[in-house]
Design a protein around this motif. Structure first.
Motif, short mmCIF file in Angstrom:
data_model
loop_
_atom_site.label_atom_id
_atom_site.label_comp_id
_atom_site.label_asym_id
_atom_site.label_seq_id
_atom_site.Cartn_x
_atom_site.Cartn_y
_atom_site.Cartn_z
N TYR A 1 -40.36 24.23 57.74
CA TYR A 1 -41.04 23.22 56.92
C TYR A 1 -40.51 23.28 55.49
CZ TYR A 1 -44.49 20.74 54.20
OH TYR A 1 -45.08 19.87 53.32
N VAL A 2 -40.22 22.13 54.92
CA VAL A 2 -39.69 22.07 53.56
C VAL A 2 -40.63 21.20 52.73
CG1 VAL A 2 -37.68 21.46 52.14
CG2 VAL A 2 -37.35 22.22 54.51
N GLY A 3 -41.19 21.75 51.67
CA GLY A 3 -42.19 21.01 50.87
C GLY A 3 -41.60 20.45 49.58
N ILE A 4 -41.83 19.16 49.36
CA ILE A 4 -41.40 18.49 48.12
C ILE A 4 -42.68 18.04 47.40
CG2 ILE A 4 -40.02 16.61 47.11
CD1 ILE A 4 -38.35 18.60 48.72
N PRO A 5 -43.09 18.76 46.37
CA PRO A 5 -44.42 18.52 45.79
C PRO A 5 -44.44 17.46 44.69
CG PRO A 5 -43.46 20.46 44.81
CD PRO A 5 -42.43 19.91 45.75
N PHE A 6 -43.78 16.35 44.95
CA PHE A 6 -43.75 15.26 43.95
C PHE A 6 -44.11 13.94 44.62
CE2 PHE A 6 -40.34 18.32 42.81
CZ PHE A 6 -40.90 18.82 41.64
N CYS A 7 -44.79 13.08 43.88
CA CYS A 7 -45.17 11.75 44.38
C CYS A 7 -45.07 10.75 43.23
CB CYS A 7 -46.61 11.75 44.89
SG CYS A 7 -46.77 12.58 46.48
N PRO A 8 -44.93 9.45 43.57
CA PRO A 8 -44.82 8.45 42.50
C PRO A 8 -46.10 8.31 41.69
CG PRO A 8 -44.30 7.47 44.66
CD PRO A 8 -44.76 8.87 44.91
N SER A 9 -47.25 8.51 42.34
CA SER A 9 -48.53 8.54 41.62
C SER A 9 -49.48 9.34 42.51
CB SER A 9 -49.09 7.12 41.40
OG SER A 9 -49.41 6.53 42.65
N VAL B 1 -42.71 16.11 34.53
CA VAL B 1 -42.58 16.39 35.97
C VAL B 1 -41.18 16.05 36.47
CG1 VAL B 1 -43.44 15.77 38.26
CG2 VAL B 1 -45.05 16.25 36.41
N ARG B 2 -40.63 14.91 36.02
CA ARG B 2 -39.28 14.55 36.49
C ARG B 2 -38.27 15.65 36.19
NH1 ARG B 2 -38.44 9.70 38.65
NH2 ARG B 2 -40.06 8.15 38.24
N ALA B 3 -38.44 16.29 35.03
CA ALA B 3 -37.49 17.33 34.61
C ALA B 3 -37.55 18.54 35.54
CB ALA B 3 -37.79 17.75 33.18
N LEU B 4 -38.62 18.68 36.30
CA LEU B 4 -38.73 19.83 37.21
C LEU B 4 -37.93 19.63 38.50
CD1 LEU B 4 -42.60 20.49 37.15
CD2 LEU B 4 -40.81 21.88 36.08
N MET B 5 -37.58 18.36 38.79
CA MET B 5 -37.05 18.07 40.12
C MET B 5 -35.72 18.76 40.41
SD MET B 5 -38.01 14.08 40.56
CE MET B 5 -39.37 13.62 41.60
N ALA B 6 -34.78 18.68 39.46
CA ALA B 6 -33.46 19.26 39.72
C ALA B 6 -33.55 20.79 39.88
CB ALA B 6 -32.47 18.88 38.61
N PRO B 7 -34.20 21.51 38.94
CA PRO B 7 -34.33 22.95 39.17
C PRO B 7 -35.10 23.29 40.45
CG PRO B 7 -35.50 22.31 37.15
CD PRO B 7 -34.72 21.12 37.62
N TYR B 8 -36.05 22.43 40.79
CA TYR B 8 -36.82 22.68 42.02
C TYR B 8 -35.90 22.61 43.24
CZ TYR B 8 -40.38 22.41 45.61
OH TYR B 8 -41.13 22.67 46.73
N VAL B 9 -35.06 21.57 43.29
CA VAL B 9 -34.16 21.44 44.45
C VAL B 9 -33.17 22.61 44.48
CG1 VAL B 9 -32.34 20.00 45.49
CG2 VAL B 9 -34.46 18.96 44.67
#
Ligand code: SF4
Length: 488
Positions: free
Chosen positions: A159-167, A184-192
């Motif tokens: 299972y791979v969790g992506i903890p972001f949503c548009p709203s 929050v957007r700035a977290l996406m690249a380091p998160y991946v």
């Protein structure tokens, strides 16, 4: 409503009371003039009492000599249940059953050699379920059986969790972060980046322990909220780490049309995704607005068409019964719209209100109508869908269920594997939990390891991934095979 437990009355009595009064406040020192449910388990007698609107009713019975603790607990719950059915005029469809996996009871009883009559008695008499709910559980158990029979000891899913949503939806209690929030957007690249490192570690553990990955599930949150280049990075990483052609199923949730475009849908197809989830929840624009979704029903229809155009041949759609502002007719309309699209799976959830959701804090939900909404699911059977998995959750409106329906032969395997605890689930990402299942033995040992909950925490804790993988290796080292000593 106040809830008072005395003597040996405990967790099960509390759960029984909450079938009728989910928000009851447990107290040792009740307001004598207030509404009250009381359960008492003494050494010689059991007592259940309901005081509501100034009227008091109660039932009591003696404790027979030699009664075991388990028998005593059941007897108290039964007493309480009978009193509360009479006092409220309500009979919960699942009766006294408070567990989340009714289908598993059938699998377990069959595995123990119990007769079909004994299984029926367990549901209808012991738990006081309605015949309709028993029939639903039975159908699902029968449909799952061939899947369970082919399970092998070293199987697992990832299972791979992506903890972001548009709203953030008003009913959401997941850890997901809205990308509309500052930072929050700035977290996406380091998160991946971190996620890819974790997936590499999981790949190494899978190899060392001789595991066979059967299904991949990328969920969240909304995985397609990642910008296309980041989504592609993740998909490439998954293709590098796992033998995709050998998988039985590879699901990605593309739940929200407000972040899922044709380019991302084509990427998913190109990187080998075999099952997609496009989740309307409702096709009512008014209800969509009420729950905080920033898209229309037409956007969902367009997203579904784009997914088909991109070549996705196995699509699930989630609907929710009990959303605020919805009605049985409105829900039936959403169901008919979904059926007309002919997705391979339609999953019907009942709204669950957890404390963390905005909706719970506002006291929302269409609780009075949710049973009538689920009653409309007969339309799925008429359209050729069959129920294939079921689970219940604490806090679900009227203690009803969530059911996955599919066209015959299109069962979502990951859903069966995780719900029936058939094999290990290795989780990557924030909010995920790894569940280790003892190989080769149904209902053997189970060990859970929880990942960091929030993305920031997940990024900060560099020690967590190696520690988890060490635990996984140590778990499998207890069950070595000739090929896989799996030394930690
Ligand atoms: S799409 Fe799902 S995970 Fe995201 S906010 Fe809504 S309910 Fe929560």
């Amino acid at each position: 409503m106040q809830l008072v437990l005395r003597g040996a009355a405990g967790y099960e009595a509390e759960n029984t009371a909450r079938l009728f009064f989910p928000a009851a406040v447990r107290t040792k020192d009740p307001d004598p003039a207030g509404n009250l449910v009381l359960a008492l388990a003494g050494p010689h007698a059991l007592l259940a009492l309901l005081r509501r609107g100034g009227r008091t009713s109660w039932r009591a019975q003696a404790v027979p000599a030699g009664q075991s603790a388990g028998e005593g607990e059941y007897a108290l719950c039964r007493l309480l249940y009978t009193l509360l059915c009479a006092g409220t005029g309500r009979r919960p469809p699942w009766g006294m059953m408070t567990g989340v996996r009714p289908v598993r009871i059938i699998h377990d009883m069959r595995a123990a050699g119990e007769s079909e009559a004994a299984i029926q008695a367990r549901f209808l008499e012991h738990f006081a379920c309605t015949p309709q709910k028993f029939d639903l559980a039975l159908q699902i158990a029968d449909r799952q059986r061939p899947v369970l029979d082919t399970a092998q000891g070293r199987d697992c899913s990832v299972y791979v969790g992506i903890p972001f949503c548009p709203s953030r939806c008003s009913y959401c209690s997941f850890v997901s972060r809205s990308v509309a929030q500052p930072g929050v957007r700035a977290l996406m690249a380091p998160y991946v980046d971190r996620l890819c490192a974790e997936l590499g570690a999981i790949r190494n553990t899978v190899r060392a322990c001789g595991l066979r990955v059967r299904t991949l599930y990328v969920g969240g949150g909304t995985p397609t909220s990642l910008p296309a280049p980041l989504l592609e990075r993740l998909l490439r990483c998954l293709a590098d780490c796992f033998d995709l052609p050998a998988l039985q199923e590879y699901t990605v949730e593309a739940g929200r049309p407000d972040c899922t475009d044709a380019e991302k849908l084509r990427l998913l197809k190109r990187y080998g995704v075999t099952r997609l989830s496009v989740n309307p929840q409702t096709f009512s624009d008014t209800v969509l607005q009420t729950i905080g979704r920033r898209h229309t029903a037409q956007d969902i229809l367009d997203c579904y068409a784009a997914a088909r155009a991109a070549g996705h041949a196995n699509i699930n759609m989630d609907l929710i019964a009990g959303l605020p502002g919805d009605t049985p007719d409105g829900f039936a309309q959403s169901l008919q719209t979904a059926i007309a699209l002919k997705p391979e799976n339609i999953t019907v959830h009942t709204l669950t209100l957890k404390r963390a959701s905005d909706l719970a804090q506002q006291g929302g939900g269409a609780e009075g109508d949710v049973g009538a909404m689920l009653a409309r699911c007969g339309a799925l059977a008429q359209a050729g869908y069959v129920p294939y998995y079921l689970y219940r959750q604490k806090g679900t409106l009227q203690n009803l269920e969530n059911v996955g329906w599919c066209l015959p032969g299109r069962e979502g395997l990951y859903n069966i594997y995780i719900m029936e605890e058939v094999h290990t689930i290795l989780a990557a990402g924030a909010g995920g939990s790894t569940k280790l299942v003892q190989p080769g033995r149904r209902h053997g040992r189970i060990r859970r390891i929880y990942n960091c909950k929030y993305p920031q925490e997940y990024l900060a804790r560099t020690d967590a991934v190696p520690a988890t993988q060490k635990e996984v290796s140590e778990f499998y080292a207890q069950y070595p095979t000739a090929q896989t000593p799996c030394r930690p």
